[in-house]
Design a protein around this motif. Structure first.
Motif, PDB file in Angstrom:
ATOM      1  N   ARG A   1     -13.374  34.014  44.787  1.00 17.80           N
ATOM      2  CA  ARG A   1     -11.870  33.678  44.823  1.00 17.80           C
ATOM      3  C   ARG A   1     -11.482  32.670  44.974  1.00 17.80           C
ATOM      4  N   LEU A   2     -12.315  31.786  46.512  1.00 13.57           N
ATOM      5  CA  LEU A   2     -11.731  30.402  46.738  1.00 13.57           C
ATOM      6  C   LEU A   2     -11.495  29.663  44.727  1.00 13.57           C
ATOM      7  N   LYS A   3     -12.602  29.441  44.471  1.00 12.31           N
ATOM      8  CA  LYS A   3     -12.329  28.534  43.118  1.00 12.31           C
ATOM      9  C   LYS A   3     -11.252  28.741  41.839  1.00 12.31           C
ATOM     10  N   HIS A   4     -11.567  29.729  42.247  1.00  9.75           N
ATOM     11  CA  HIS A   4     -10.335  30.943  41.308  1.00  9.75           C
ATOM     12  C   HIS A   4      -8.372  30.398  41.911  1.00  9.75           C
ATOM     13  N   VAL A   5      -8.454  30.715  42.779  1.00  7.99           N
ATOM     14  CA  VAL A   5      -6.758  30.724  44.130  1.00  7.99           C
ATOM     15  C   VAL A   5      -6.770  29.068  43.720  1.00  7.99           C
ATOM     16  N   LYS A   6      -7.671  27.666  43.919  1.00  4.65           N
ATOM     17  CA  LYS A   6      -7.830  26.400  43.952  1.00  4.65           C
ATOM     18  C   LYS A   6      -7.701  25.916  42.505  1.00  4.65           C
ATOM     19  N   GLU A   7      -7.917  26.895  41.749  1.00  2.00           N
ATOM     20  CA  GLU A   7      -7.987  26.352  40.148  1.00  2.00           C
ATOM     21  C   GLU A   7      -6.366  26.456  39.277  1.00  2.00           C
TER      22      GLU A   7
ATOM     23  N   LEU B   1      -2.548  26.687  42.740  1.00 10.89           N
ATOM     24  CA  LEU B   1      -2.035  26.120  43.763  1.00 10.89           C
ATOM     25  C   LEU B   1      -1.774  24.685  43.178  1.00 10.89           C
ATOM     26  N   ALA B   2      -1.418  24.291  43.338  1.00 14.50           N
ATOM     27  CA  ALA B   2      -0.938  22.330  42.300  1.00 14.50           C
ATOM     28  C   ALA B   2      -1.493  21.931  43.291  1.00 14.50           C
ATOM     29  N   HIS B   3      -2.164  21.080  42.872  1.00 15.57           N
ATOM     30  CA  HIS B   3      -3.375  19.735  43.036  1.00 15.57           C
ATOM     31  C   HIS B   3      -2.830  19.342  44.795  1.00 15.57           C
ATOM     32  N   GLY B   4      -3.810  19.037  45.409  1.00 17.09           N
ATOM     33  CA  GLY B   4      -3.142  18.639  47.473  1.00 17.09           C
ATOM     34  C   GLY B   4      -3.045  19.982  48.250  1.00 17.09           C
ATOM     35  N   GLU B   5      -2.887  21.093  47.276  1.00 15.81           N
ATOM     36  CA  GLU B   5      -2.309  22.423  48.268  1.00 15.81           C
ATOM     37  C   GLU B   5      -3.430  23.004  49.053  1.00 15.81           C
ATOM     38  N   PHE B   6      -4.420  23.358  48.585  1.00 15.50           N
ATOM     39  CA  PHE B   6      -6.222  23.556  49.220  1.00 15.50           C
ATOM     40  C   PHE B   6      -6.024  23.731  50.240  1.00 15.50           C
ATOM     41  N   GLY B   7      -5.864  22.485  50.890  1.00 18.45           N
ATOM     42  CA  GLY B   7      -5.844  22.633  52.457  1.00 18.45           C
ATOM     43  C   GLY B   7      -5.014  23.349  52.973  1.00 18.45           C
ATOM     44  N   LYS B   8      -3.810  23.101  53.072  1.00 19.35           N
ATOM     45  CA  LYS B   8      -2.620  23.803  53.567  1.00 19.35           C
ATOM     46  C   LYS B   8      -2.926  25.183  52.904  1.00 19.35           C
ATOM     47  N   TRP B   9      -3.393  26.097  51.966  1.00 21.85           N
ATOM     48  CA  TRP B   9      -3.259  27.054  51.641  1.00 21.85           C
ATOM     49  C   TRP B   9      -4.498  28.277  52.314  1.00 21.85           C
ATOM     50  N   LEU B  10      -5.159  26.809  53.030  1.00 24.33           N
ATOM     51  CA  LEU B  10      -6.676  27.717  53.164  1.00 24.33           C
ATOM     52  C   LEU B  10      -5.937  27.912  55.168  1.00 24.33           C
TER      53      LEU B  10
END
Length: 71
Positions: free
Chosen positions: A24-30, A33-42
């Motif tokens: 699920r994390l990989k799906h959301v990340k890939e 989200l735009a590049h660089g937004e993963f940390g903010k989303w977490l």
């Protein structure tokens, strides 16, 4: 003997959960989200970044070891 079976059962459940979290994390990340937004989303969902990173690393290493061992 019964306790050993219980421990293995929960170990199996935990392993399945780690793989599902990773998926699920990989799906959301890939995909979401735009590049660089993963940390903010977490942060927004209250998930520790180090936990997410470790989870993805563990699954990646397990998959890598599995593929290497079966070639």
């Amino acid at each position: 003997m019964h306790i050993n079976i219980d421990v293995r059962s929960y170990q199996n459940i935990a392993g399945q959960s780690i793989f599902e979290i990773d998926r699920r994390l990989k799906h959301v990340k890939e995909n979401d989200l735009a590049h660089g937004e993963f940390g903010k989303w977490l942060e927004n969902i209250g998930l520790d970044r180090s936990f997410a990173t470790r989870t993805m690393k563990i699954v990646n290493e397990l998959n890598s070891n599995y593929a290497t061992g079966h070639n």
